[in-house]
Design an enzyme around this catalytic site. Sequence first.
Site, PDB file in Angstrom:
ATOM      1  CG  HIS A 391      -2.159 -11.013  -0.671  1.00 34.28           C
ATOM      2  ND1 HIS A 391      -1.583 -11.022  -1.914  1.00 34.28           N
ATOM      3  CD2 HIS A 391      -3.063  -9.996  -0.682  1.00 34.28           C
ATOM      4  CE1 HIS A 391      -2.101 -10.049  -2.640  1.00 34.28           C
ATOM      5  NE2 HIS A 391      -3.013  -9.411  -1.911  1.00 34.28           N
ATOM      6  CD  GLU A 392      -5.767  -9.473   2.032  1.00 38.50           C
ATOM      7  OE1 GLU A 392      -5.597  -8.245   2.193  1.00 38.50           O
ATOM      8  OE2 GLU A 392      -6.180  -9.961   0.957  1.00 38.50           O
ATOM      9  CG  HIS A 395      -2.658  -5.488   1.183  1.00 39.96           C
ATOM     10  ND1 HIS A 395      -2.168  -4.760   0.130  1.00 39.96           N
ATOM     11  CD2 HIS A 395      -3.336  -6.533   0.633  1.00 39.96           C
ATOM     12  CE1 HIS A 395      -2.517  -5.341  -1.015  1.00 39.96           C
ATOM     13  NE2 HIS A 395      -3.228  -6.417  -0.723  1.00 39.96           N
ATOM     14  CG  HIS A 398       2.461  -0.545   1.927  1.00 40.76           C
ATOM     15  ND1 HIS A 398       2.307  -0.751   0.570  1.00 40.76           N
ATOM     16  CD2 HIS A 398       3.053   0.676   2.043  1.00 40.76           C
ATOM     17  CE1 HIS A 398       2.792   0.281  -0.078  1.00 40.76           C
ATOM     18  NE2 HIS A 398       3.249   1.165   0.785  1.00 40.76           N
TER      19      HIS A 398
END
Length: 598
Positions: A391-392, A395, A398
Amino acid sequence: MADTGNIPERKDVPRHLRWQPEDLFQDYGQWKSQLSAAGSKLKVVAGFKHRLPESTDTLYEAVSTYEETAKTVEKVFFYAHLKKDEDNSCSQYQAMLDQAQNLLIQFEAAASFLIPEILSLDEAFLKNALYETRFKDYTHFLNNLLRKKAHVLSSREEEILALSGEIAQAPRYIFSMINDADIKFPRIEDQQGNTIELTKGNFTKFMENRDRKIRKKAFNQLYGTYSKQKNTIAAALAYSVKKDLFYARIRQYGSSLDAALFEDNIPSAVYDNLIESVHNYLPALQQYLAVKQQALKLEKMHSYDLYVPLVEDSQSDYPYQQATSIIKECLKAMGPDYLKIINLAMGNRWIDVVETRGKTSGAYSWGCYDCHPFILLNYQNNLDSMFTIAHELGHAVHSYLSNKNQPYINSSYSIFLAEIASTLNEIMLTEYLLKNNHSREKKIYILNHYLEQFRNTVFRQTMFAEFEKTIHHMAQNQQSLTQKNLSDVYFDLNKKYYGPGLSLDEGIEMEWARIPHFYNSFYVYKYATGFCAASALAQKIRQEQGYLDRYTEFLSSGGSDYAINLLKKLGVDMTKPEPVNLALDSFARLVDQLKDLI
Protein backbone atom coordinates in the site's frame (compact mmCIF):
# COMPACT_ATOMS: atom_id res chain seq x y z
CA MET A 1 6.12 -16.66 33.57
CA ALA A 2 8.36 -15.25 30.90
CA ASP A 3 8.32 -11.51 30.21
CA THR A 4 8.79 -10.97 26.47
CA GLY A 5 7.48 -8.76 23.72
CA ASN A 6 9.03 -5.53 24.97
CA ILE A 7 9.03 -2.70 22.44
CA PRO A 8 12.66 -2.13 21.33
CA GLU A 9 14.55 1.13 21.54
CA ARG A 10 15.43 2.71 18.22
CA LYS A 11 19.18 2.33 18.74
CA ASP A 12 18.73 -1.46 18.91
CA VAL A 13 17.17 -1.71 15.42
CA PRO A 14 19.57 -2.71 12.58
CA ARG A 15 20.56 0.19 10.36
CA HIS A 16 19.08 -1.29 7.16
CA LEU A 17 15.63 -1.38 8.81
CA ARG A 18 15.72 2.33 9.63
CA TRP A 19 15.06 5.10 7.14
CA GLN A 20 17.83 7.53 6.24
CA PRO A 21 16.88 11.16 6.97
CA GLU A 22 20.43 12.13 5.97
CA ASP A 23 19.08 12.09 2.41
CA LEU A 24 17.37 15.35 3.43
CA PHE A 25 19.96 16.92 5.76
CA GLN A 26 23.24 15.48 6.93
CA ASP A 27 22.64 16.42 10.56
CA TYR A 28 20.88 18.78 12.94
CA GLY A 29 23.37 21.56 12.21
CA GLN A 30 22.61 21.55 8.49
CA TRP A 31 18.88 21.50 9.22
CA LYS A 32 19.25 24.42 11.62
CA SER A 33 21.17 26.38 8.99
CA GLN A 34 18.43 25.80 6.41
CA LEU A 35 15.78 26.75 8.96
CA SER A 36 17.54 30.09 9.38
CA ALA A 37 18.06 30.53 5.64
CA ALA A 38 14.41 29.83 4.94
CA GLY A 39 13.41 32.37 7.57
CA SER A 40 15.53 35.03 5.87
CA LYS A 41 13.69 34.44 2.58
CA LEU A 42 10.34 35.40 4.07
CA LYS A 43 11.09 39.12 3.74
CA VAL A 44 11.83 38.60 0.06
CA VAL A 45 8.44 36.95 -0.43
CA ALA A 46 6.65 39.65 1.57
CA GLY A 47 8.49 42.33 -0.47
CA PHE A 48 6.24 41.65 -3.47
CA LYS A 49 3.19 42.86 -1.58
CA HIS A 50 1.29 45.57 -3.54
CA ARG A 51 3.69 45.17 -6.48
CA LEU A 52 1.97 42.51 -8.60
CA PRO A 53 0.19 44.97 -10.94
CA GLU A 54 3.51 46.52 -11.96
CA SER A 55 4.13 44.09 -14.81
CA THR A 56 3.95 40.43 -15.80
CA ASP A 57 7.68 40.31 -14.99
CA THR A 58 6.93 41.18 -11.36
CA LEU A 59 4.06 38.70 -11.25
CA TYR A 60 6.31 35.93 -12.57
CA GLU A 61 9.11 36.79 -10.16
CA ALA A 62 6.70 36.84 -7.22
CA VAL A 63 5.17 33.45 -8.02
CA SER A 64 8.52 31.79 -8.75
CA THR A 65 10.04 33.23 -5.54
CA TYR A 66 7.06 31.92 -3.60
CA GLU A 67 7.55 28.50 -5.20
CA GLU A 68 11.27 28.28 -4.40
CA THR A 69 10.74 29.43 -0.80
CA ALA A 70 7.89 26.96 -0.33
CA LYS A 71 10.18 24.10 -1.39
CA THR A 72 12.73 25.05 1.27
CA VAL A 73 10.14 25.52 4.01
CA GLU A 74 8.54 22.20 3.11
CA LYS A 75 11.86 20.37 3.30
CA VAL A 76 12.72 21.89 6.70
CA PHE A 77 9.27 21.02 8.05
CA PHE A 78 9.32 17.48 6.67
CA TYR A 79 12.70 16.66 8.19
CA ALA A 80 11.58 17.86 11.64
CA HIS A 81 8.39 15.81 11.36
CA LEU A 82 10.38 12.77 10.28
CA LYS A 83 12.65 13.03 13.33
CA LYS A 84 9.74 13.52 15.72
CA ASP A 85 7.99 10.48 14.25
CA GLU A 86 11.06 8.43 15.18
CA ASP A 87 10.48 9.24 18.86
CA ASN A 88 7.55 11.42 19.94
CA SER A 89 8.87 11.54 23.51
CA CYS A 90 12.16 13.21 22.50
CA SER A 91 12.08 16.85 23.62
CA GLN A 92 14.66 17.90 21.01
CA TYR A 93 12.50 16.54 18.19
CA GLN A 94 9.41 18.17 19.70
CA ALA A 95 11.29 21.49 19.74
CA MET A 96 12.47 21.02 16.15
CA LEU A 97 8.93 20.41 14.93
CA ASP A 98 7.72 23.42 16.91
CA GLN A 99 10.35 25.61 15.21
CA ALA A 100 9.47 24.19 11.80
CA GLN A 101 5.76 24.79 12.40
CA ASN A 102 6.53 28.36 13.42
CA LEU A 103 8.47 28.82 10.18
CA LEU A 104 5.58 27.37 8.20
CA ILE A 105 3.10 29.72 9.87
CA GLN A 106 5.40 32.70 9.29
CA PHE A 107 5.80 31.72 5.63
CA GLU A 108 2.04 31.42 5.17
CA ALA A 109 1.62 34.83 6.80
CA ALA A 110 4.35 36.40 4.61
CA ALA A 111 2.77 34.95 1.48
CA SER A 112 -0.85 35.51 2.51
CA PHE A 113 -1.09 38.57 0.26
CA LEU A 114 -0.27 36.60 -2.89
CA ILE A 115 -3.57 34.91 -3.70
CA PRO A 116 -5.80 37.92 -2.84
CA GLU A 117 -3.61 40.22 -4.92
CA ILE A 118 -3.52 37.82 -7.89
CA LEU A 119 -7.30 37.67 -7.77
CA SER A 120 -7.56 41.45 -7.59
CA LEU A 121 -5.53 41.87 -10.80
CA ASP A 122 -7.26 43.13 -13.89
CA GLU A 123 -8.67 40.14 -15.77
CA ALA A 124 -7.10 41.22 -19.06
CA PHE A 125 -3.71 41.58 -17.35
CA LEU A 126 -3.94 38.07 -15.95
CA LYS A 127 -5.06 36.55 -19.25
CA ASN A 128 -2.15 38.22 -21.04
CA ALA A 129 0.21 36.65 -18.50
CA LEU A 130 -1.25 33.21 -19.10
CA TYR A 131 -0.49 33.53 -22.81
CA GLU A 132 3.22 33.94 -22.06
CA THR A 133 5.29 30.75 -22.44
CA ARG A 134 7.06 31.23 -19.10
CA PHE A 135 3.71 30.96 -17.28
CA LYS A 136 2.79 27.58 -18.79
CA ASP A 137 3.68 25.71 -15.57
CA TYR A 138 1.41 28.05 -13.62
CA THR A 139 -1.67 27.82 -15.88
CA HIS A 140 -3.59 25.30 -13.77
CA PHE A 141 -2.50 26.99 -10.54
CA LEU A 142 -3.76 30.40 -11.69
CA ASN A 143 -6.98 29.09 -13.22
CA ASN A 144 -7.69 27.19 -10.01
CA LEU A 145 -7.20 30.39 -8.03
CA LEU A 146 -9.78 32.11 -10.20
CA ARG A 147 -12.19 29.27 -9.39
CA LYS A 148 -11.68 29.97 -5.68
CA LYS A 149 -12.10 33.73 -5.97
CA ALA A 150 -15.44 33.91 -4.15
CA HIS A 151 -13.89 32.28 -1.05
CA VAL A 152 -10.65 34.25 -0.85
CA LEU A 153 -10.61 37.15 1.62
CA SER A 154 -8.75 40.41 1.67
CA SER A 155 -4.97 40.44 2.05
CA ARG A 156 -5.19 41.48 5.71
CA GLU A 157 -7.85 38.85 6.50
CA GLU A 158 -5.80 36.14 4.78
CA GLU A 159 -2.79 37.17 6.87
CA ILE A 160 -4.83 36.87 10.07
CA LEU A 161 -6.06 33.41 9.05
CA ALA A 162 -2.52 32.33 8.25
CA LEU A 163 -1.34 33.50 11.67
CA SER A 164 -4.13 31.49 13.30
CA GLY A 165 -2.85 28.29 11.70
CA GLU A 166 -0.72 27.17 14.63
CA ILE A 167 -3.61 27.56 17.06
CA ALA A 168 -5.88 25.71 14.65
CA GLN A 169 -3.57 22.70 14.80
CA ALA A 170 -3.94 22.43 18.59
CA PRO A 171 -6.68 19.72 18.60
CA ARG A 172 -4.66 17.48 16.26
CA TYR A 173 -1.45 18.06 18.23
CA ILE A 174 -3.10 17.39 21.58
CA PHE A 175 -4.61 14.17 20.27
CA SER A 176 -1.23 13.11 18.89
CA MET A 177 0.43 13.67 22.27
CA ILE A 178 -2.23 11.56 23.98
CA ASN A 179 -2.27 8.86 21.30
CA ASP A 180 1.43 8.59 20.44
CA ALA A 181 3.32 9.70 23.54
CA ASP A 182 1.30 9.47 26.75
CA ILE A 183 -1.17 6.61 26.39
CA LYS A 184 -0.01 3.26 27.79
CA PHE A 185 -1.79 -0.04 27.44
CA PRO A 186 -1.69 -3.08 29.77
CA ARG A 187 0.24 -6.27 29.10
CA ILE A 188 -1.49 -9.41 27.85
CA GLU A 189 -0.69 -13.03 28.47
CA ASP A 190 -0.52 -15.17 25.30
CA GLN A 191 -1.17 -18.91 24.87
CA GLN A 192 2.39 -19.75 25.95
CA GLY A 193 2.14 -17.77 29.20
CA ASN A 194 4.32 -14.90 27.95
CA THR A 195 3.26 -11.37 28.79
CA ILE A 196 3.30 -8.96 25.85
CA GLU A 197 2.79 -5.23 25.93
CA LEU A 198 -0.35 -4.24 24.03
CA THR A 199 0.28 -1.43 21.53
CA LYS A 200 -1.67 0.27 18.78
CA GLY A 201 0.73 -1.41 16.36
CA ASN A 202 0.15 -5.00 17.51
CA PHE A 203 -3.56 -4.62 18.35
CA THR A 204 -4.65 -5.95 14.95
CA LYS A 205 -2.44 -8.99 15.44
CA PHE A 206 -4.21 -9.67 18.73
CA MET A 207 -7.57 -9.26 16.96
CA GLU A 208 -6.48 -12.00 14.53
CA ASN A 209 -5.53 -14.39 17.33
CA ARG A 210 -7.28 -17.76 17.14
CA ASP A 211 -7.82 -17.74 20.91
CA ARG A 212 -11.10 -15.89 21.48
CA LYS A 213 -10.28 -15.10 25.12
CA ILE A 214 -7.06 -13.34 24.09
CA ARG A 215 -8.68 -11.17 21.43
CA LYS A 216 -11.58 -10.33 23.76
CA LYS A 217 -9.13 -9.27 26.46
CA ALA A 218 -7.09 -7.18 23.99
CA PHE A 219 -10.29 -5.53 22.74
CA ASN A 220 -11.47 -4.69 26.27
CA GLN A 221 -8.07 -3.44 27.39
CA LEU A 222 -7.50 -1.20 24.37
CA TYR A 223 -10.91 0.45 24.48
CA GLY A 224 -10.90 0.50 28.25
CA THR A 225 -7.68 2.50 28.11
CA TYR A 226 -9.14 4.97 25.62
CA SER A 227 -12.25 5.24 27.76
CA LYS A 228 -10.14 6.58 30.61
CA GLN A 229 -9.22 9.50 28.32
CA LYS A 230 -12.67 9.85 26.75
CA ASN A 231 -13.52 13.38 27.91
CA THR A 232 -10.13 14.82 26.93
CA ILE A 233 -10.18 13.17 23.50
CA ALA A 234 -13.81 14.19 22.98
CA ALA A 235 -12.87 17.80 23.71
CA ALA A 236 -9.99 17.62 21.22
CA LEU A 237 -12.25 16.22 18.49
CA ALA A 238 -15.07 18.65 19.27
CA TYR A 239 -12.76 21.62 18.88
CA SER A 240 -11.30 20.19 15.71
CA VAL A 241 -14.83 20.11 14.29
CA LYS A 242 -15.46 23.67 15.56
CA LYS A 243 -12.25 24.74 13.82
CA ASP A 244 -13.51 23.27 10.53
CA LEU A 245 -16.82 25.09 10.94
CA PHE A 246 -15.05 28.37 11.75
CA TYR A 247 -12.97 28.31 8.55
CA ALA A 248 -15.97 27.25 6.45
CA ARG A 249 -18.02 30.19 7.74
CA ILE A 250 -15.16 32.67 7.37
CA ARG A 251 -14.72 31.65 3.75
CA GLN A 252 -18.48 31.63 3.11
CA TYR A 253 -19.06 27.97 2.37
CA GLY A 254 -22.40 26.38 3.11
CA SER A 255 -20.85 23.77 5.39
CA SER A 256 -17.55 22.22 6.47
CA LEU A 257 -18.17 19.42 3.97
CA ASP A 258 -18.69 21.91 1.13
CA ALA A 259 -15.41 23.61 2.07
CA ALA A 260 -13.48 20.32 2.11
CA LEU A 261 -14.86 19.11 -1.22
CA PHE A 262 -14.40 22.47 -2.94
CA GLU A 263 -10.64 22.32 -2.42
CA ASP A 264 -10.43 19.33 -4.80
CA ASN A 265 -13.31 20.54 -7.00
CA ILE A 266 -15.32 17.44 -6.05
CA PRO A 267 -19.13 17.63 -6.42
CA SER A 268 -20.97 16.95 -3.16
CA ALA A 269 -22.89 14.22 -4.98
CA VAL A 270 -19.69 12.10 -4.98
CA TYR A 271 -19.73 12.02 -1.15
CA ASP A 272 -23.48 11.53 -0.86
CA ASN A 273 -23.63 8.89 -3.61
CA LEU A 274 -20.88 6.89 -1.90
CA ILE A 275 -22.85 6.71 1.34
CA GLU A 276 -26.07 5.88 -0.53
CA SER A 277 -24.44 3.13 -2.60
CA VAL A 278 -22.84 1.56 0.47
CA HIS A 279 -26.18 1.66 2.29
CA ASN A 280 -27.71 -0.25 -0.64
CA TYR A 281 -25.07 -2.98 -0.28
CA LEU A 282 -25.20 -3.37 3.50
CA PRO A 283 -27.04 -6.71 3.05
CA ALA A 284 -23.88 -8.01 1.29
CA LEU A 285 -21.75 -6.90 4.24
CA GLN A 286 -24.11 -8.55 6.67
CA GLN A 287 -24.13 -11.72 4.56
CA TYR A 288 -20.33 -11.72 4.78
CA LEU A 289 -20.55 -11.59 8.57
CA ALA A 290 -22.96 -14.52 8.49
CA VAL A 291 -20.46 -16.53 6.41
CA LYS A 292 -17.71 -15.68 8.91
CA GLN A 293 -19.89 -16.71 11.83
CA GLN A 294 -20.63 -20.03 10.17
CA ALA A 295 -16.99 -20.68 9.29
CA LEU A 296 -15.79 -19.83 12.79
CA LYS A 297 -18.59 -21.94 14.33
CA LEU A 298 -19.66 -19.12 16.63
CA GLU A 299 -23.05 -18.97 18.26
CA LYS A 300 -22.85 -15.17 18.05
CA MET A 301 -20.44 -12.80 16.31
CA HIS A 302 -18.91 -10.13 18.54
CA SER A 303 -16.96 -6.96 17.71
CA TYR A 304 -13.70 -8.69 18.67
CA ASP A 305 -14.42 -11.52 16.19
CA LEU A 306 -14.44 -9.30 13.09
CA TYR A 307 -10.74 -9.56 12.27
CA VAL A 308 -9.95 -13.20 13.01
CA PRO A 309 -9.05 -15.19 9.86
CA LEU A 310 -11.46 -17.94 8.84
CA VAL A 311 -8.69 -20.50 8.67
CA GLU A 312 -5.26 -20.57 10.24
CA ASP A 313 -2.67 -19.57 7.65
CA SER A 314 -0.07 -22.25 7.06
CA GLN A 315 2.47 -19.44 6.64
CA SER A 316 1.07 -17.00 9.15
CA ASP A 317 4.42 -15.31 9.72
CA TYR A 318 5.75 -13.10 6.94
CA PRO A 319 9.18 -11.80 7.94
CA TYR A 320 9.99 -8.47 6.34
CA GLN A 321 12.49 -9.82 3.81
CA GLN A 322 10.08 -12.52 2.65
CA ALA A 323 7.26 -9.98 2.35
CA THR A 324 9.34 -7.62 0.21
CA SER A 325 10.37 -10.48 -2.08
CA ILE A 326 6.72 -11.44 -2.65
CA ILE A 327 5.76 -7.83 -3.33
CA LYS A 328 8.50 -7.41 -5.91
CA GLU A 329 7.32 -10.58 -7.68
CA CYS A 330 3.69 -9.50 -7.81
CA LEU A 331 4.53 -5.96 -9.01
CA LYS A 332 6.50 -7.25 -11.99
CA ALA A 333 3.12 -7.14 -13.70
CA MET A 334 3.28 -3.33 -13.45
CA GLY A 335 6.30 -3.18 -15.77
CA PRO A 336 10.07 -2.72 -15.34
CA ASP A 337 10.01 1.06 -14.80
CA TYR A 338 7.53 0.67 -11.95
CA LEU A 339 9.56 -2.13 -10.40
CA LYS A 340 12.74 -0.05 -10.62
CA ILE A 341 11.24 2.51 -8.24
CA ILE A 342 10.15 -0.28 -5.86
CA ASN A 343 13.73 -1.57 -5.77
CA LEU A 344 15.03 1.93 -5.08
CA ALA A 345 12.73 2.24 -2.09
CA MET A 346 13.63 -1.16 -0.66
CA GLY A 347 17.37 -0.94 -1.27
CA ASN A 348 18.13 2.65 -0.30
CA ARG A 349 16.59 3.01 3.16
CA TRP A 350 13.43 4.88 2.22
CA ILE A 351 11.58 2.67 4.73
CA ASP A 352 11.50 2.68 8.55
CA VAL A 353 10.34 -0.83 9.38
CA VAL A 354 10.25 -1.71 13.09
CA GLU A 355 7.91 -0.52 15.84
CA THR A 356 10.02 1.21 18.50
CA ARG A 357 9.24 2.98 21.74
CA GLY A 358 7.82 6.45 21.15
CA LYS A 359 7.57 5.99 17.38
CA THR A 360 4.47 7.32 15.62
CA SER A 361 1.89 4.57 15.19
CA GLY A 362 0.41 3.32 11.95
CA ALA A 363 1.99 3.73 8.54
CA TYR A 364 2.43 6.37 5.90
CA SER A 365 4.36 7.42 2.81
CA TRP A 366 5.39 11.07 2.80
CA GLY A 367 8.06 13.26 1.34
CA CYS A 368 9.01 16.61 -0.09
CA TYR A 369 9.74 17.78 -3.62
CA ASP A 370 13.54 17.82 -3.35
CA CYS A 371 13.89 14.28 -2.04
CA HIS A 372 12.44 10.82 -2.50
CA PRO A 373 9.43 9.76 -0.37
CA PHE A 374 9.93 8.06 3.01
CA ILE A 375 7.78 5.22 4.35
CA LEU A 376 6.94 4.69 8.01
CA LEU A 377 5.91 1.18 9.06
CA ASN A 378 5.33 -0.62 12.35
CA TYR A 379 5.87 -4.05 10.82
CA GLN A 380 4.28 -7.00 12.63
CA ASN A 381 5.34 -10.06 10.51
CA ASN A 382 1.81 -10.82 9.33
CA LEU A 383 -0.15 -10.74 6.08
CA ASP A 384 -1.76 -7.42 6.97
CA SER A 385 1.65 -5.81 7.41
CA MET A 386 2.78 -7.20 4.06
CA PHE A 387 -0.23 -5.54 2.45
CA THR A 388 0.68 -2.32 4.26
CA ILE A 389 4.10 -2.36 2.57
CA ALA A 390 2.47 -2.77 -0.84
CA HIS A 391 0.00 0.00 0.00
CA GLU A 392 2.61 2.54 1.07
CA LEU A 393 4.86 1.68 -1.89
CA GLY A 394 1.96 2.64 -4.17
CA HIS A 395 1.91 6.08 -2.54
CA ALA A 396 5.69 6.32 -2.86
CA VAL A 397 5.72 5.50 -6.59
CA HIS A 398 2.92 8.02 -7.21
CA SER A 399 4.80 10.77 -5.36
CA TYR A 400 8.14 9.89 -6.93
CA LEU A 401 6.77 10.05 -10.48
CA SER A 402 4.77 13.22 -9.80
CA ASN A 403 7.79 15.03 -8.38
CA LYS A 404 10.02 13.80 -11.19
CA ASN A 405 7.69 14.86 -14.01
CA GLN A 406 5.97 17.99 -12.71
CA PRO A 407 7.18 21.40 -11.57
CA TYR A 408 6.79 22.00 -7.86
CA ILE A 409 3.62 24.04 -8.29
CA ASN A 410 1.87 21.04 -9.96
CA SER A 411 3.60 18.18 -8.16
CA SER A 412 1.16 17.58 -5.30
CA TYR A 413 -1.67 15.35 -6.44
CA SER A 414 -5.11 15.71 -4.93
CA ILE A 415 -5.90 13.70 -1.81
CA PHE A 416 -8.86 12.38 -3.78
CA LEU A 417 -6.33 10.50 -5.94
CA ALA A 418 -3.97 9.57 -3.13
CA GLU A 419 -5.39 6.14 -2.30
CA ILE A 420 -5.69 4.82 -5.84
CA ALA A 421 -2.10 3.73 -6.51
CA SER A 422 -1.78 2.27 -3.01
CA THR A 423 -4.99 0.26 -3.28
CA LEU A 424 -4.16 -0.95 -6.79
CA ASN A 425 -0.94 -2.43 -5.38
CA GLU A 426 -3.01 -4.30 -2.78
CA ILE A 427 -5.34 -5.65 -5.45
CA MET A 428 -2.34 -6.84 -7.48
CA LEU A 429 -0.89 -8.54 -4.40
CA THR A 430 -4.19 -10.28 -3.68
CA GLU A 431 -4.48 -11.60 -7.22
CA TYR A 432 -0.88 -12.81 -7.14
CA LEU A 433 -1.37 -14.68 -3.87
CA LEU A 434 -4.61 -16.29 -5.04
CA LYS A 435 -2.98 -17.37 -8.32
CA ASN A 436 0.10 -18.84 -6.63
CA ASN A 437 -1.64 -20.67 -3.78
CA HIS A 438 -3.76 -23.66 -4.72
CA SER A 439 -4.89 -25.18 -1.45
CA ARG A 440 -8.50 -24.60 -0.39
CA GLU A 441 -7.52 -23.32 3.03
CA LYS A 442 -4.97 -20.91 1.59
CA LYS A 443 -7.51 -19.54 -0.90
CA ILE A 444 -10.02 -19.07 1.92
CA TYR A 445 -7.39 -17.24 3.96
CA ILE A 446 -6.38 -14.87 1.16
CA LEU A 447 -9.94 -14.32 -0.07
CA ASN A 448 -11.04 -13.53 3.47
CA HIS A 449 -8.12 -11.12 3.82
CA TYR A 450 -9.16 -9.29 0.65
CA LEU A 451 -12.77 -9.12 1.80
CA GLU A 452 -11.53 -7.74 5.11
CA GLN A 453 -9.56 -5.09 3.22
CA PHE A 454 -12.74 -4.27 1.32
CA ARG A 455 -14.81 -4.17 4.50
CA ASN A 456 -12.31 -1.89 6.19
CA THR A 457 -11.57 0.34 3.22
CA VAL A 458 -15.02 0.74 1.67
CA PHE A 459 -17.66 -0.11 4.28
CA ARG A 460 -15.80 0.99 7.42
CA GLN A 461 -14.31 4.15 5.93
CA THR A 462 -17.72 5.10 4.55
CA MET A 463 -19.11 4.61 8.06
CA PHE A 464 -16.35 6.92 9.29
CA ALA A 465 -17.32 9.40 6.55
CA GLU A 466 -20.94 9.28 7.66
CA PHE A 467 -19.82 9.80 11.27
CA GLU A 468 -17.84 12.89 10.22
CA LYS A 469 -20.74 14.27 8.23
CA THR A 470 -23.09 13.72 11.16
CA ILE A 471 -20.95 15.34 13.85
CA HIS A 472 -20.10 18.34 11.65
CA HIS A 473 -23.81 18.77 10.95
CA MET A 474 -24.48 18.60 14.70
CA ALA A 475 -21.89 21.32 15.35
CA GLN A 476 -23.32 23.49 12.60
CA ASN A 477 -26.72 23.18 14.29
CA GLN A 478 -25.21 24.08 17.67
CA GLN A 479 -25.52 20.59 19.16
CA SER A 480 -22.89 19.70 21.74
CA LEU A 481 -20.22 17.17 20.81
CA THR A 482 -19.82 15.61 24.22
CA GLN A 483 -18.21 12.24 24.75
CA LYS A 484 -21.66 10.68 25.15
CA ASN A 485 -23.05 12.28 21.99
CA LEU A 486 -20.04 11.20 19.94
CA SER A 487 -20.25 7.66 21.33
CA ASP A 488 -24.01 7.44 20.72
CA VAL A 489 -23.63 8.49 17.09
CA TYR A 490 -20.80 6.03 16.56
CA PHE A 491 -22.64 3.14 18.23
CA ASP A 492 -25.79 3.73 16.14
CA LEU A 493 -23.75 3.71 12.92
CA ASN A 494 -22.17 0.38 13.88
CA LYS A 495 -25.65 -1.00 14.48
CA LYS A 496 -26.83 0.24 11.05
CA TYR A 497 -23.82 -1.06 9.11
CA TYR A 498 -23.29 -4.45 10.76
CA GLY A 499 -26.92 -5.26 11.47
CA PRO A 500 -28.43 -7.67 13.98
CA GLY A 501 -25.92 -10.42 13.18
CA LEU A 502 -23.18 -8.67 15.17
CA SER A 503 -23.26 -8.31 18.93
CA LEU A 504 -21.82 -4.85 19.61
CA ASP A 505 -19.61 -5.10 22.67
CA GLU A 506 -19.19 -2.40 25.25
CA GLY A 507 -16.19 -0.39 24.14
CA ILE A 508 -16.88 -0.28 20.40
CA GLU A 509 -18.65 3.04 20.92
CA MET A 510 -15.20 4.43 21.86
CA GLU A 511 -13.54 3.47 18.56
CA TRP A 512 -13.89 7.04 17.27
CA ALA A 513 -11.44 8.08 20.02
CA ARG A 514 -8.48 6.33 18.38
CA ILE A 515 -8.91 7.46 14.75
CA PRO A 516 -6.32 10.15 13.90
CA HIS A 517 -7.88 10.81 10.48
CA PHE A 518 -10.83 12.57 12.12
CA TYR A 519 -8.46 15.48 12.76
CA ASN A 520 -8.04 15.84 8.99
CA SER A 521 -11.69 16.28 8.24
CA PHE A 522 -13.46 14.58 5.34
CA TYR A 523 -10.39 12.63 4.32
CA VAL A 524 -11.51 9.06 4.96
CA TYR A 525 -14.18 8.92 2.24
CA LYS A 526 -11.30 9.10 -0.23
CA TYR A 527 -10.11 5.68 0.94
CA ALA A 528 -13.44 4.26 -0.20
CA THR A 529 -13.63 6.12 -3.51
CA GLY A 530 -9.95 5.36 -4.12
CA PHE A 531 -10.50 1.64 -3.56
CA CYS A 532 -13.42 1.64 -5.99
CA ALA A 533 -11.43 3.56 -8.63
CA ALA A 534 -8.46 1.21 -8.15
CA SER A 535 -10.74 -1.78 -8.68
CA ALA A 536 -11.80 -0.31 -12.04
CA LEU A 537 -8.20 0.45 -13.02
CA ALA A 538 -7.02 -3.06 -12.13
CA GLN A 539 -9.63 -4.48 -14.46
CA LYS A 540 -8.49 -2.17 -17.28
CA ILE A 541 -4.81 -3.04 -16.75
CA ARG A 542 -5.71 -6.73 -17.07
CA GLN A 543 -7.89 -6.29 -20.14
CA GLU A 544 -6.56 -3.37 -22.22
CA GLN A 545 -3.27 -3.62 -24.06
CA GLY A 546 -1.06 -0.59 -23.53
CA TYR A 547 -3.07 0.62 -20.55
CA LEU A 548 0.00 0.54 -18.27
CA ASP A 549 1.45 3.46 -20.24
CA ARG A 550 -1.71 5.48 -19.60
CA TYR A 551 -1.56 4.56 -15.93
CA THR A 552 2.08 5.66 -15.66
CA GLU A 553 1.13 8.94 -17.30
CA PHE A 554 -1.61 9.34 -14.69
CA LEU A 555 0.88 8.73 -11.85
CA SER A 556 3.20 11.30 -13.42
CA SER A 557 0.49 13.97 -13.69
CA GLY A 558 0.61 15.15 -10.08
CA GLY A 559 -1.83 18.01 -9.61
CA SER A 560 -1.63 19.33 -13.17
CA ASP A 561 -5.41 18.98 -13.53
CA TYR A 562 -8.42 18.31 -11.31
CA ALA A 563 -8.65 14.79 -9.90
CA ILE A 564 -11.98 14.06 -11.55
CA ASN A 565 -10.54 15.03 -14.96
CA LEU A 566 -7.38 12.94 -14.56
CA LEU A 567 -9.49 9.87 -13.79
CA LYS A 568 -11.83 10.54 -16.69
CA LYS A 569 -8.77 10.43 -18.99
CA LEU A 570 -8.28 6.86 -17.72
CA GLY A 571 -11.92 6.00 -18.45
CA VAL A 572 -13.11 6.11 -14.82
CA ASP A 573 -15.83 8.69 -14.04
CA MET A 574 -16.23 9.07 -10.28
CA THR A 575 -19.04 11.62 -10.65
CA LYS A 576 -21.25 8.68 -11.56
CA PRO A 577 -22.19 5.80 -9.23
CA GLU A 578 -20.98 3.06 -11.61
CA PRO A 579 -17.38 2.64 -10.32
CA VAL A 580 -18.59 2.35 -6.71
CA ASN A 581 -21.43 0.00 -7.61
CA LEU A 582 -19.14 -2.19 -9.74
CA ALA A 583 -16.72 -2.55 -6.82
CA LEU A 584 -19.57 -3.37 -4.44
CA ASP A 585 -20.90 -5.91 -6.93
CA SER A 586 -17.49 -7.59 -6.93
CA PHE A 587 -17.59 -7.71 -3.12
CA ALA A 588 -20.96 -9.46 -3.21
CA ARG A 589 -19.66 -12.00 -5.77
CA LEU A 590 -16.56 -12.72 -3.70
CA VAL A 591 -18.73 -13.30 -0.62
CA ASP A 592 -20.64 -15.93 -2.62
CA GLN A 593 -17.32 -17.46 -3.75
CA LEU A 594 -16.11 -17.61 -0.15
CA LYS A 595 -19.38 -19.21 0.92
CA ASP A 596 -18.95 -21.92 -1.72
CA LEU A 597 -15.39 -22.67 -0.54
CA ILE A 598 -16.57 -23.02 3.05
